[in-house]
Design an enzyme around this catalytic site. Structure first.
Site, PDB file in Angstrom:
ATOM      1  CG  ASP A   6      -1.966   1.077   1.212  1.00 60.36           C
ATOM      2  OD1 ASP A   6      -3.164   0.735   1.248  1.00 60.36           O
ATOM      3  OD2 ASP A   6      -1.607   2.270   1.141  1.00 60.36           O
ATOM      4  CG  ASP A 105      -3.005   3.405  -1.988  1.00 60.08           C
ATOM      5  OD1 ASP A 105      -3.962   2.633  -1.822  1.00 60.08           O
ATOM      6  OD2 ASP A 105      -2.443   4.016  -1.062  1.00 60.08           O
ATOM      7  CD  GLU A 106      -5.388  -0.895  -0.451  1.00 64.55           C
ATOM      8  OE1 GLU A 106      -6.008  -1.968  -0.521  1.00 64.55           O
ATOM      9  OE2 GLU A 106      -5.800   0.109   0.136  1.00 64.55           O
TER      10      GLU A 106
HETATM   11  P1  TTP Z   1      -5.416   4.829   1.436  1.00 59.71           P
HETATM   12  O1  TTP Z   1      -4.349   3.848   1.072  1.00 59.71           O
HETATM   13  O2  TTP Z   1      -6.513   4.361   2.310  1.00 59.71           O
HETATM   14  O3  TTP Z   1      -4.804   6.117   2.141  1.00 59.71           O
HETATM   15  P2  TTP Z   1      -3.446   6.902   1.885  1.00 59.71           P
HETATM   16  O4  TTP Z   1      -2.620   6.236   0.841  1.00 59.71           O
HETATM   17  O5  TTP Z   1      -3.773   8.337   1.635  1.00 59.71           O
HETATM   18  O6  TTP Z   1      -2.749   6.821   3.305  1.00 59.71           O
HETATM   19  P3  TTP Z   1      -1.991   5.586   3.995  1.00 59.71           P
HETATM   20  O7  TTP Z   1      -0.578   6.033   4.197  1.00 59.71           O
HETATM   21  O8  TTP Z   1      -2.701   5.383   5.294  1.00 59.71           O
HETATM   22  O9  TTP Z   1      -2.122   4.422   3.068  1.00 59.71           O
HETATM   23  O10 TTP Z   1      -6.085   5.390   0.130  1.00 59.71           O
HETATM   24  C1  TTP Z   1      -5.368   5.582  -1.093  1.00 59.71           C
HETATM   25  C2  TTP Z   1      -5.834   6.829  -1.796  1.00 59.71           C
HETATM   26  O11 TTP Z   1      -7.239   6.743  -2.029  1.00 59.71           O
HETATM   27  C3  TTP Z   1      -5.629   8.091  -0.971  1.00 59.71           C
HETATM   28  O12 TTP Z   1      -4.341   8.649  -1.139  1.00 59.71           O
HETATM   29  C4  TTP Z   1      -6.719   8.963  -1.487  1.00 59.71           C
HETATM   30  C5  TTP Z   1      -7.836   8.021  -1.861  1.00 59.71           C
HETATM   31  N1  TTP Z   1      -8.848   8.024  -0.789  1.00 59.71           N
HETATM   32  C6  TTP Z   1      -9.903   8.916  -0.868  1.00 59.71           C
HETATM   33  O13 TTP Z   1      -9.979   9.678  -1.829  1.00 59.71           O
HETATM   34  N2  TTP Z   1     -10.839   8.949   0.132  1.00 59.71           N
HETATM   35  C7  TTP Z   1     -10.772   8.128   1.222  1.00 59.71           C
HETATM   36  O14 TTP Z   1     -11.648   8.196   2.110  1.00 59.71           O
HETATM   37  C8  TTP Z   1      -9.672   7.204   1.320  1.00 59.71           C
HETATM   38  C9  TTP Z   1      -9.545   6.304   2.512  1.00 59.71           C
HETATM   39  C10 TTP Z   1      -8.750   7.196   0.289  1.00 59.71           C
HETATM   40 MG    MG Z   2      -2.231   4.150   0.952  1.00 60.96          MG
HETATM   41 MG    MG Z   3      -4.810   2.016   0.132  1.00 64.87          MG
END
Ligand code: TTP
Ligand code: MG
Ligand code: MG
Length: 359
Positions: A6, A105-106
């Protein structure tokens, strides 16, 4: 054996590395819903912004109140993040037996053969993958290595930021037990509030519930998932092919309402999320629909054709118009839940194809 990756604060990180003047400042990527200058929600926040309590899903106005004046607020650039995502996925594809893109992003990678079943070699591989993504694209990410996808995802979350966490088969039970039940993917807010009510705090607590109790509350399929996953035993082969005909997201409103602004603001993250999923799979929708569910569960939908490549801002405008019309025509309807649905999906042409990894 699987590796789950991720990207750290993905959207915010992309903005940060592309503009060095943002470095060292709280940074928030926003989905603007268009009503007033500040209406909308936070999509991604860097760790500096999170220190002030800002997180995804929070209203932009609230984030502005929490952050100092040097904070940076930017609109989402989904297509750009999707392009960066595709580059990351290309690297991952190269290093795995099979991989599946799970969101923008995963990704989850089956690596058993690549590393000959050795957890040490899997760790070396993970270090290499992290380095390649860092050197090639400037991005930090977190990786979990575990016997199955669910444990690997939880491990990746636990390793954040910029981390690597391995959970060997004999460590799974001890690793999961003390974690908050909310760390288990697939438990929504509603399930969570019920579980809290019966005294479930940790994944360990969850694993002590008899499957019959879970089945009464969640139904058979979800009960089976929770029963197995809370023991670290939910396993499924990682298959590359994922095809879907539509992407929909439904949310429960904080309070029952007929207020279009309220509904549209609450739906902004859902629209963003659905579009991100399409982008990540290089798909475009030709139909955008809304779903309105009343307190008595009566459900009304509306839909309209959209231009392929519709931006998030346009999509939000369309969602607003559809809800406005629907609420006008359904004079007595008070909404309890609301949703969006993107359908008529088509492969986007003329770009590097993420979908080629999915087939
Ligand atoms: P995530 O992987 O959940 O969050 P992140 O990458 O920003 O942070 P982390 O370091 O905890 O992984 O989500 C990936 C992308 O998806 C995030 O950058 C933006 C988008 N997203 C939204 O637009 N709204 C949301 O509520 C979430 C959870 C994510
Ligand atoms: Mg992320
Ligand atoms: Mg994610």
């Amino acid at each position: 054996m699987v590796m789950f990756l991720d990207l750290d604060y993905f959207f915010a990180q992309v903005e940060e590395i592309e503009n060095p003047s943002y470095l060292g400042r709280p940074l928030v990527v926003c989905v603007y819903s268009g009503r007033t200058e500040d209406s909308g929600v936070v999509s991604s926040a860097n760790y500096l912004a999170r220190k002030h309590g800002v997180k995804a899903g929070m209203p932009i106005k609230r984030a502005k109140r929490l952050l100092p004046s040097e904070a940076v607020f930017l609109p989402v650039r989904l297509e750009h993040y999707a392009e960066v995502s595709r580059r990351v996925m290309t690297i991952l594809k190269k290093h795995s037996d099979r991989m599946r893109v799970e969101s923008i992003d995963e990704a989850v990678m089956e690596v058993t053969e690549t590393v000959g079943g050795s957890f040490e070699r899997a760790e070396e591989l993970a270090v290499m993958v992290k380095r390649e993504i860092r050197q090639g694209l400037g991005l930090k990410c977190s990786i979990g290595i575990a016997p199955n996808r669910v444990v690997a995802k939880i491990a990746a979350d636990a390793a954040k930021p910029d981390g690597l966490k391995t959970v060997r088969p004999e460590e799974v039970a001890d690793f999961l037990k003390p974690l908050p039940a909310t760390a288990l993917p697939g438990i929504g807010a509603k399930a969570w509030s019920y579980l809290e009510g019966i005294g479930v705090k940790t994944i360990g607590d969850l694993s002590s519930l008899p499957i019959e109790v879970l089945a009464k509350v969640f139904g058979g399929k979800k009960a089976r998932y929770i029963y197995l996953a809370s023991r670290g035993e939910f396993d499924e082969p990682i298959e590359e092919k994922t095809t879907f005909k539509q992407v929909s997201r439904i949310i429960t409103l904080k309070q029952n309402t007929r207020d279009v602004d309220e509904v549209v603001s609450a739906l902004a993250p859902a629209v963003n999320d659905a579009l991100a999923r399409l982008e990540a799979n290089n798909l475009e929708a030709t139909t955008l629909g809304i779903i309105a569910i009343a307190a008595d569960l009566r459900t009304v939908t509306r839909q309209t054709q959209i231009r392929p490549g519709t931006s998030i801002e346009e999509a939000m405008r369309i969602v607003r118009n559809l809800f406005s019309e629907l609420l006008q025509e359904e004079g007595g309807m008070v909404l309890r839940r609301a949703g969006v649905r993107f359908a008529g999906l088509k492969q986007r042409l003329g770009q590097s194809r993420l979908s080629s990894y999915l087939q």
